[in-house]
Write a protein that holds these residues in place. Structure first.
Motif, mmCIF file in Angstrom:
data_model
loop_
_atom_site.group_PDB
_atom_site.id
_atom_site.type_symbol
_atom_site.label_atom_id
_atom_site.label_comp_id
_atom_site.label_asym_id
_atom_site.label_seq_id
_atom_site.Cartn_x
_atom_site.Cartn_y
_atom_site.Cartn_z
ATOM 1 N N ILE A 789 0.838 -1.207 0.000
ATOM 2 C CA ILE A 789 0.000 0.000 0.000
ATOM 3 C C ILE A 789 0.870 1.252 0.000
ATOM 4 N N LEU A 790 1.930 1.255 0.821
ATOM 5 C CA LEU A 790 2.824 2.418 0.857
ATOM 6 C C LEU A 790 3.472 2.639 -0.505
ATOM 7 N N LYS A 791 3.920 1.559 -1.159
ATOM 8 C CA LYS A 791 4.566 1.683 -2.465
ATOM 9 C C LYS A 791 3.598 2.266 -3.501
ATOM 10 N N GLN A 792 2.321 1.804 -3.476
ATOM 11 C CA GLN A 792 1.327 2.338 -4.416
ATOM 12 C C GLN A 792 1.091 3.825 -4.170
ATOM 13 N N LEU A 793 1.002 4.187 -2.903
ATOM 14 C CA LEU A 793 0.734 5.577 -2.544
ATOM 15 C C LEU A 793 1.881 6.489 -2.978
ATOM 16 N N LEU A 794 3.123 6.002 -2.816
ATOM 17 C CA LEU A 794 4.295 6.828 -3.135
ATOM 18 C C LEU A 794 4.491 7.018 -4.635
#
Length: 834
Positions: A789-794
């Motif tokens: 999720i963090l990777k998608q958001l970034l």
């Protein structure tokens, strides 16, 4: 023998007309390097003992041959039919002398100069024809059964730097007989490794193998690996006993290579853990205790240094072997069976795996290495290093060395303070590669620059026209040479000053007295520190491994296997200070080297000494060989303070200390903050400070516990000030929490753990300034992870980060300060992820 070089040139200066000796020899580098042959031939060693007899004009070539032949036949009872000799082609005198001893023609072999003309290396020096005596081993397994047992060198010639030969005025004799080889002959063994001296060590190695459950050999002839371990162990112990410590340069690197090669062979025997110190008792049994007393007196230090080096290298060996095994198993290399040169270089450069060890392992596996290609990579690296650290000094010294051929040998007068300011004559001049800078030799010269760890003098020269030039450095490009590096005080006058910077002109010298006196204080303090360590630690293991003497401090390196205890440091300090307050006066005496050592003077292994040495004595405290400058009154050393004691290498410790005025300055600086600290602590005296600080530290600990308790409670509370803002990502509920910037990252972590446990159905995003933390409960949410999720958001918000399945953290390029920032920056990013 090289130490007798001057006696061969000038026999009248020898303290005795003839001599016999047994000396420790090391052949692991330079012209005589047997390292690669050890273990695979019957006779090669890194360390061995050489016996010899010498004549400095006492007896002749004829007598030397007669004495040798008589000793072999009558004293050692060797059968004549198993002996033969060689002589230099054209040496008819030598041939006739052997015929006179009754040898038939077939026992006298003529050989060329490569075999029967002895020189001291490749440079200039005494040399001459030699005759060698051989023993027939009668070993059918050897291609050449003849073993050289004695070499008689007739020092008749002198070779100059250009290779020209001239006759010496008085012929001398220099002979050498290897003890191990002669023991092989006398004990009737096949090779040197079967004699009693080696058998004790190899039996000890076999006992270690059995103790560790490994299969040992019972063969009379040891395996190559057993031979290597035994030979190299002897070598490393004697090197360390003489003050050498493992390093990456010079003698230290030779020692390191020897230890590492021994460990590699031990691994082939099945030993994977440190073991060499367990072999030490066997070494002691193989030598009489009175022959080499340093083996007993320095036993603990020797074993400690070896064990430290073992532990360090075994990890390197594991990494290197893993990489090599990977190379050996690569399918695309099976046809050529050649280790790529870049891999061999990487092993050496990155992992510290010796290149010669790579060659040995490759040879054992039937593989090859392009040595030339690896050497080119090594040279390329060295060139890059030179480019990053350019120095013209090395080139300059090579040029300055030519001055000795013109008799430029200034007289050093700097020991006498009354001569530090005097008139001197310029003997030679040479410009450096920098503008307005020159090298000068002046006579007499009061500027110290003779090494020994002491910094060179600085000061000024006043030219005949009144101009002053700074002396910025003093170097010794050759023995007896003292050269000053000078630059003008007034650069505007530099051009006109050159008229007075010429050979034959006079200058007025002025040595920087403050710098010199500071160096003298710390040089004498170094001597007392050396003596104090020996006194307090009650150990002869203490061997100086280097020193630096500066005007305001000293650094002293010494061999010792463990850190000094605080009480030991205090005792050394107190001992030096007691001597400094005793009113003792230093004295200087010039003595023959042998007499100085016999009188108890301590020599530094890192220094080279001539036949006559300078001995600096502090009565009842210290006596050392030293060419440096010293105080006349040891009271100038008081007070003395050890600043720190650290490790610089395996088995080598370092002490930094200050003495005299520098120590007073140190105490003043150290005391400077004390009055303010007393006020802050509300203490009356320094003795109250520790109690006050301990009380404050305890109060801080109590407060930290209370803060942690409150943080836990706060993190476990319900909604804190701001309600979470909802969003979604791929049908998953997302709750975005804005954390107050006054709360720390520890709270953020605790809050995330509480949220993912108390609200496991949602993804929680916590924001504080530019920190973002994503948390979820992996048992409830299976389709995504916190990291994904963090990777998608970034991808849609500038920043970086990562993490694990249930928690991931990152940093945003822009801070999130309020809910408006969440609505304008974070929510749109989630919409894009959906």
């Amino acid at each position: 023998m090289v130490p007798f070089k001057e006696y061969f040139l000038k026999p009248s200066t020898a303290p005795y007309k003839c001599a016999t000796s047994i000396q420790k020899c090391m052949r692991a580098g330079g012209k005589h390097n047997d390292l690669d042959n050890v273990g695979y031939t019957p006779r090669h060693h890194t360390f061995f003992e050489m016996m010899g007899n010498f004549s400095f004009g006492q007896y002749t070539k004829a007598e030397a041959i007669e004495y040798a032949w008589r000793f072999l036949l009558q004293e050692l009872k060797l059968p004549i039919h198993r002996l033969r000799v060689t002589v230099l082609e054209g040496d008819e005198e030598g041939y006739a002398l052997w015929k006179k001893q009754g040898l038939p023609d077939e026992m006298i072999v003529r050989c060329g100069p490569e075999d029967n003309f002895w020189t001291m290396g490749d440079g200039e020096g005494p040399c001459g024809p030699c005759t060698e005596i051989f023993w027939n081993t009668q070993d059918p397994t050897l291609e050449d059964p003849w073993l050289e047992i004695w070499n008689l060198v007739f020092m008749e010639k002198y070779r100059d730097a250009e290779g020209n030969l001239s006759d010496l005025p008085i012929p001398c004799i220099d002979t050498g007989m290897g003890l191990e080889r002669m023991l092989t002959v006398l004990q009737g063994k096949q090779n040197n490794f079967q004699v009693d001296q080696f058998k004790v060590v190899i039996d000890g190695l076999r006992d270690i193998l059995k103790e560790r459950g490994l299969k040992g050999s019972d063969s009379v002839d040891p395996s190559p690996q057993e031979k290597i371990v035994a030979d190299h162990f002897r070598a490393m112990c004697f090197l360390i006993g003489d003050g050498v410590v493992p390093s990456n340069v010079g003698r230290g690197y030779v020692l390191r290579r020897i230890i590492r090669r021994a460990l590699r062979s031990a691994r082939q025997l099945g030993i994977h853990e440190p073991f060499l110190s367990n072999l030490y008792p066997s070494l002691l049994k193989s030598f009489p205790s009175d022959l080499y007393p340093e083996l007993n007196s320095r036993a603990s230090s020797i074993c400690s240094i070896i064990t430290n080096e073992e532990t360090s290298f075994l990890a390197t060996l594991d990494r290197g072997m893993t990489l090599l095994e990977g190379v050996f198993s690569q399918p695309d290399l099976q046809q050529t069976k050649e280790i790529p040169s870049d891999v061999a270089f990487q092993l050496y450069d990155t992992y510290g795996f010796p290149f010669d060890l790579t060659l040995i392992i490759a040879k054992e596996r039937g593989w090859t290495v392009d040595i030339e290609a690896v050497e080119k990579l090594q040279e390329r690296q060295r060139m890059a290093g030179r480019e990053s650290w350019k120095s013209d000094k090395v080139t300059d010294i090579a040029k300055l060395s030519e001055w000795r051929h013109f008799g430029v040998q200034p007289q050093f007068t700097g020991y006498d303070h009354s001569l530090l300011h005097q008139e001197s004559e310029i003997m030679a001049v040479q410009p450096t590669n920098k503008a307005n800078e020159y090298y000068l030799a002046i006579n007499p010269c009061p500027f110290y620059g003779l090494g020994g760890g002491q910094v060179p003098d600085q000061g000024t020269l006043t030219l005949a026209n009144g101009s002053q030039w700074r002396v910025t450095d003093v170097i010794q490009p050759y023995e007896g040479g003292i050269v000053l590096r000078v630059s003008p005080v007034d650069k505007e006058r530099a051009k006109e000053d050159t008229e007075y910077l010429q050979q034959g002109h006079l200058v007025r010298t002025e040595v920087d007295m403050q710098r010199r006196q500071g160096a003298e204080v710390h040089h004498t303090a170094t001597h007392l520190l050396n003596a104090g360590l020996r006194k307090v630690l009650k150990s002869q293991d203490i061997v100086q491994a280097g020193s630096t003497v500066e005007p305001n401090k000293l650094r002293f390196d010494f061999t010792y296997g463990k850190p000094l205890k605080p009480d030991e440091i205090k005792q050394v300090e107190n001992w030096v200070n007691t001597i400094a307050q005793s009113g003792a006066k230093t004295s200087v005496e010039h003595m023959k080297l042998t007499d100085a050592i016999d009188s108890g003077a301590v020599a530094a292994f890192t220094e080279k000494y001539g036949e006559v040495v300078r001995v600096v004595n502090v009565p009842g405290a210290s006596k050392e060989l030293c060419g440096g400058t010293h105080v006349d009154d040891v009271g100038k050393l008081y007070p003395f303070k050890i600043l720190n004691e650290t490790s610089v290498a395996a088995g080598t410790r370092r002490i930094e200390a200050v003495a005299g005025q520098s120590c007073i300055d140190w105490y003043r600086n150290a005391y400077g903050p004390i009055p303010d600290a007393l006020k802050l602590l509300r203490a009356n005296e320094t003795k109250d400070m520790v109690g006050k600080i301990e009380k404050i530290m305890q109060e801080v600990k109590d407060l930290q516990k209370r803060v942690e308790f409150v943080t836990e409670k706060l993190a476990s509370a319900g909604e804190i000030v701001n309600k979470p803002i909802g969003s979604k990502i791929k049908d998953l509920d997302v709750k975005i929490h804005l954390i107050d910037s006054d709360l720390d990252s520890q709270f953020m972590q605790k809050r995330a753990n509480v949220l993912k446990q108390s609200q496991p159905e949602s993804v929680h995003v916590l924001l504080k300034d530019n920190t973002i933390l994503v948390a979820l409960n992996g048992e409830n949410i299976k389709t995504e992870t916190a990291n994904s999720i963090l990777k998608q958001l970034l991808k849609h918000v500038k920043g970086g980060g990562g993490g694990q399945k249930e928690m991931a953290q990152g940093r945003l390029a822009e801070s999130i300060r309020d809910e408006q920032d969440i609505h304008s920056k974070i929510l749109p990013a989630f919409e894009k992820c959906a």
